[in-house]
Design an enzyme around this catalytic site. Structure first.
Site: not given
Ligand SMILES: *Cc1c(COP(=O)(O)O)cnc(C)c1O
Length: 359
Positions: A99, A166, A190
Site C-alpha cells: 500500500w 494511511d 477494515k
Molecule cells: C485496504 C487498504 C488500502 C486500500 O483501500 P481501498 O479502500 O480498497 O482503496 C490502502 N491502504 C491500506 C493500509 C489498506 O489496508
C-alpha cells in the site's frame, strides 16, 4: 455451524450495526422509506452525517481545528488526493509494504518523492527504524498498519514536517494523538464500516499551499465547505456506507470507546501470537516488536511446509473463514479487527492446538 470471520477487508462488522442496517433499508428513521431510497438532503440524513462526524471527534479526541470528511473512491483515491492537496515540490515516504508503494507511485505524479527508508529487503516483515525525516519536504507519509504483512507502527511518531498517515487498517484500534498529524485517512472497510466510504481527518491550515489549481472533487476544501450542513455533501455521499459507519461507531462507543477496545485488541493479539510462538507447527512472519494487533500473519515452519493446505482445510471445516495469507506472504493471516470477537480468536487457537495434536 458458526462461522468465524477473519477476512482482511471487507470484514466482520458488529452484529448490531448489521441489524440496524437491515432495518434501515426497510424503514429509515421512521420515515416509512428505506435508506437506499431517501434524499441525502432530508433532515434525518443530515442528522446522521453530523452525528457520524461527532462520533469520530469524540472517539478519537479530534481537536477543533480538524475536519472529518467522508469521501468515495477508497483509500486508493487518497493516494493521489493527498499529494494533489499538499505536494508542492517534494514529499517523503516510508516504504513499508504494497500500500505504501502504491501511495508513492501516485505522489510521483505531483513532484519529487524521497523514500526515507524501506523494509523491502526482507519482504516488508519489519518497520524501518533510525531513519531521519528530511525537513525540506512538504510532508512525510506513513502507513501505520501494513495489512498484508502484519506489521504496525505502534506509536504516533514525531515529525518535523506535516505527518500524513494511511490508517486504513488500524484506525480506532488504539488511541491516536491526532494533533501530531496533518492528515489521517483510510478506507472504512477494515475497522469502521463497509466498503464505499473513506475517512479523511484533515487540519485545515495545511491546505491551499501548492500554488497549483486542483480539480473540484480532489480539493479537500470543497468537501470541508463553508457550511457544516454541506460538509462531505458537495456531491451525493455514499449514504448507506456512512450509515453503517455511524452504527459501527455507536457500537464502539458502547464498548467503552477506543481505550477499551485497544485493551481488548492487545489481549486478542497477545493470545494468538502466544499460540503461534508456542505451537511447534507455526512461526510468525513479522518482526516481534512490529507485530500488528490487527493482522496476524503466520506460516508453517519449514519442516511442516507440506501441511499448509491440510491446515487450511482443517480450519475451514471448523468454521474459520478468510485465514488464507495474502499471496505476497503466503501461509495464513488472521485479521482480528475491533468487531472480531474474542471467541473467534479462541476458536482459531483451539483449531491450531488440535491440528498440532494430530501431527
Ligand atoms: C485496504 C487498504 C488500502 C486500500 O483501500 P481501498 O479502500 O480498497 O482503496 C490502502 N491502504 C491500506 C493500509 C489498506 O489496508
Amino acid at each position: 455451524m458458526e462461522k468465524y470471520n477473519f477476512n482482511a477487508g471487507p470484514c466482520v462488522l458488529p452484529r448490531p450495526a448489521v441489524e440496524s442496517a437491515i432495518e434501515a433499508i426497510r424503514n429509515f428513521d421512521n420515515t416509512g422509506i428505506g435508506i437506499l431510497e431517501i434524499s441525502h438532503r432530508t433532515p434525518g440524513w443530515e442528522r446522521i452525517m453530523k452525528e457520524t462526524a461527532d462520533l469520530w471527534k469524540e472517539l478519537l479526541n479530534i481537536p477543533d481545528n480538524y475536519h472529518v470528511l467522508f469521501l468515495g473512491g477508497g483509500a486508493s483515491t487518497q493516494f493521489f488526493d493527498v499529494p494533489a492537496n499538499l505536494l508542492k515540490s517534494k514529499a517523503a515516504y516510508l516504504e513499508t509494504g504494497s500500500w505504501a508503494k502504491k501511495a508513492i507511485k501516485e505522489a510521483k505524479f505531483y513532484g519529487e518523492v524521497e523514500v526515507v527508508a524501506s523494509s523491502a529487503d526482507k519482504n516488508f516483515s519489519y518497520i524501518p527504524k533510525g531513519y531521519s525525516i528530511p525537513e525540506d519536504v512538504d510532508y512525510f507519509h506513513i502507513t501505520s498498519n501494513n495489512t498484508i504483512y502484519g506489521t504496525e507502527i505502534h506509536e504516533d511518531i514525531d515529525s518535523p514536517v506535516t505527518l500524513v498517515a494511511d490508517m486504513s487498517s488500524d484506525i480506532m484500534s488504539r488511541p491516536v494523538d491526532v494533533s501530531k498529524y496533518g492528515i489521517i485517512y483510510g478506507g472504512a472497510q477494515k475497522n469502521v464500516g463497509p466498503a464505499g466510504v473513506s475517512f479523511v481527518i484533515v487540519r485545515e491550515d495545511i491546505l491551499g499551499k501548492t500554488g497549483r489549481p486542483i480539480q473540484t472533487m480532489v480539493d479537500y476544501r470543497t468537501h470541508i465547505s463553508d457550511s457544516e450542513k454541506n460538509r462531505s455533501m458537495f456531491n451525493t455521499p455514499p449514504v448507506f456506507s456512512i450509515f453503517v459507519m455511524h452504527e459501527t461507531l455507536k457500537w464502539l462507543k458502547e464498548q467503552g470507546g477506543v481505550e477499551a477496545i485497544y485493551k481488548l485488541n492487545k489481549e486478542k493479539a497477545g493470545m494468538l501470537y502466544d499460540e503461534i510462538d508456542r505451537n511447534k507447527l507455526f512461526v510468525g512472519t513479522a518482526a516481534k516488536e512490529d507485530r500488528s494487533i490487527m493482522n496476524v500473519c503466520f506460516v508453517m515452519k519449514e519442516e511442516y511446509k507440506d501441511k499448509e493446505a491440510e491446515f487450511l482445510k482443517f480450519a475451514t471445516e471448523r468454521g474459520m473463514v478468510g485465514i488464507k495469507g495474502h499471496r505476497s506472504v503466503g501461509g495464513f493471516r488472521a485479521s482480528i479487527y475491533n468487531a472480531c470477537p474474542k471467541e473467534a480468536v479462541e476458536a482459531l487457537i483451539k483449531c491450531m492446538q488440535d491440528f498440532e495434536a494430530q501431527n
